[in-house]
Design a protein around this motif. Sequence first.
Motif, PDB file in Angstrom:
ATOM      1  N   ARG A  43      -3.937 -17.150 -20.926  1.00  0.00           N
ATOM      2  CA  ARG A  43      -5.119 -16.644 -20.226  1.00  0.00           C
ATOM      3  C   ARG A  43      -6.172 -16.166 -21.226  1.00  0.00           C
ATOM      4  O   ARG A  43      -6.119 -15.041 -21.701  1.00  0.00           O
ATOM      5  CB  ARG A  43      -4.725 -15.499 -19.293  1.00  0.00           C
ATOM      6  CG  ARG A  43      -3.753 -15.953 -18.228  1.00  0.00           C
ATOM      7  CD  ARG A  43      -3.505 -14.912 -17.161  1.00  0.00           C
ATOM      8  NE  ARG A  43      -2.833 -15.554 -16.034  1.00  0.00           N
ATOM      9  CZ  ARG A  43      -2.560 -14.969 -14.887  1.00  0.00           C
ATOM     10  NH1 ARG A  43      -2.896 -13.716 -14.697  1.00  0.00           N
ATOM     11  NH2 ARG A  43      -1.965 -15.627 -13.930  1.00  0.00           N
ATOM     12  N   ASP A 100       0.701  -9.808 -16.362  1.00  0.00           N
ATOM     13  CA  ASP A 100      -0.013  -9.861 -15.083  1.00  0.00           C
ATOM     14  C   ASP A 100      -1.073  -8.768 -15.052  1.00  0.00           C
ATOM     15  O   ASP A 100      -2.242  -9.013 -14.731  1.00  0.00           O
ATOM     16  CB  ASP A 100       0.988  -9.680 -13.930  1.00  0.00           C
ATOM     17  CG  ASP A 100       0.300  -9.663 -12.577  1.00  0.00           C
ATOM     18  OD1 ASP A 100      -0.560 -10.535 -12.349  1.00  0.00           O
ATOM     19  OD2 ASP A 100       0.601  -8.777 -11.759  1.00  0.00           O
ATOM     20  N   ASP A 148      -5.493  -9.053 -15.844  1.00  0.00           N
ATOM     21  CA  ASP A 148      -6.540  -8.642 -14.900  1.00  0.00           C
ATOM     22  C   ASP A 148      -7.508  -7.677 -15.579  1.00  0.00           C
ATOM     23  O   ASP A 148      -8.720  -7.743 -15.382  1.00  0.00           O
ATOM     24  CB  ASP A 148      -5.930  -7.961 -13.656  1.00  0.00           C
ATOM     25  CG  ASP A 148      -5.760  -8.932 -12.501  1.00  0.00           C
ATOM     26  OD1 ASP A 148      -5.601 -10.146 -12.775  1.00  0.00           O
ATOM     27  OD2 ASP A 148      -5.776  -8.490 -11.336  1.00  0.00           O
TER      28      ASP A 148
HETATM   29 MG    MG Z   1      -2.166 -11.357 -11.408  1.00  0.00          MG
END
Ligand code: MG
Length: 361
Positions: free
Chosen positions: A110, A251, A255
Amino acid sequence: MELKITCIPGDGIGPEIVAEAKKVLEKTACVYGHKMIFTDILMGGASIDVHGVPLTDEAIAVAKSADAVLMGSIGGDTTKSPWYKLPPEKRPEAGLLGIRKALNLFANLRPAILYDELAAACPLKEEISRAGFDMLIMRELTGGLYFGERRTTVENGLRKAVDTLTYDENEIRRIAVKGFDIARKRRKKVTSVDKANVLDSSRLWRQVVEEVAKDYPDVTLEHMLVDNCAMQLVKDPAQFDVILTENMFGDILSDEASMVTGSIGMLASASLNDTKFGLYEPSHGSAPDIAGKDIANPIATVLSAAMMLRYSFDLDREADAVEAAVKQVLKDGYRTGDIMSAGCRKVGCSEMGSLLAERIS
Ligand code: MG
Ligand code: IPM
């Protein structure tokens, strides 16, 4: 080159943004002489509505038979949608977790980049954002709390729930190797994030990452506790190159990292296995509140398609062309509503896709 791509339009804004990414890919294929064959499958709420389950074996088989998978987004409003009255294993998210596991997509990349043109959207103080940042979160995706044993029981009238966080050394080693490999192609720094002051799984994580680091003497390794990392991301994001971390921490941190860029509608992601195969999806969710209104930002999905060209097909030139088109469209002053600023021209999802496709050369 002939490229077989399975598409998962999914729920919410998913179908709109995937349509625009396809538009850009088709233009790229045309300019660079490739043939792309797209096959759609259902997943998430869209699959529940038709098949009663969020992911079917048939859909997995179609995904497996392709060279790569391009996904939009899945899920709906958790307070309103009937999908969330179903038991947890039948809800839309179970489809996403199911396909990650079925395709062994253990490495989730990411990137979080502060684009010059969008620096004004960054919520950090100017003296921090001025330095810019370009980091990549390498999140372990098929282990840890997400896939450990879990149960909810009632013991002597007391409700109790258990989730377990398990990693074996092989699971840690393979994601660490991916992290170091990618750091080598970037600024050669890995920040491994854990909670080694409390958790056994983190202490093992740290040991194994250190073992892997021995094969990468040219890459600098540092360890950081996850709570400190959450703080450093807003204090000094420029210090990060590759952040290597387990599933749940990744996770949450991804964000946060996307929020500090100020433009979650711009952030792509890739989920890879041991081969060239990968699933590519925007980092944002399905935004059911704006679905079907032609106002969503398709850029994160378009940039995910660029990652697909780069990582699954080794088409670096084509990936560069897509990324350059994104920069050009921003330079030319076009914005979707989420990244709109004074003096720019506001466009919808479909127009943004066309403007991007026009700029592929
Ligand atoms: Mg997430
Ligand atoms: C993500 C999402 C998923 C996750 C949800 C939808 C299950 O938040 O891709 O980050 O937690 O992995």
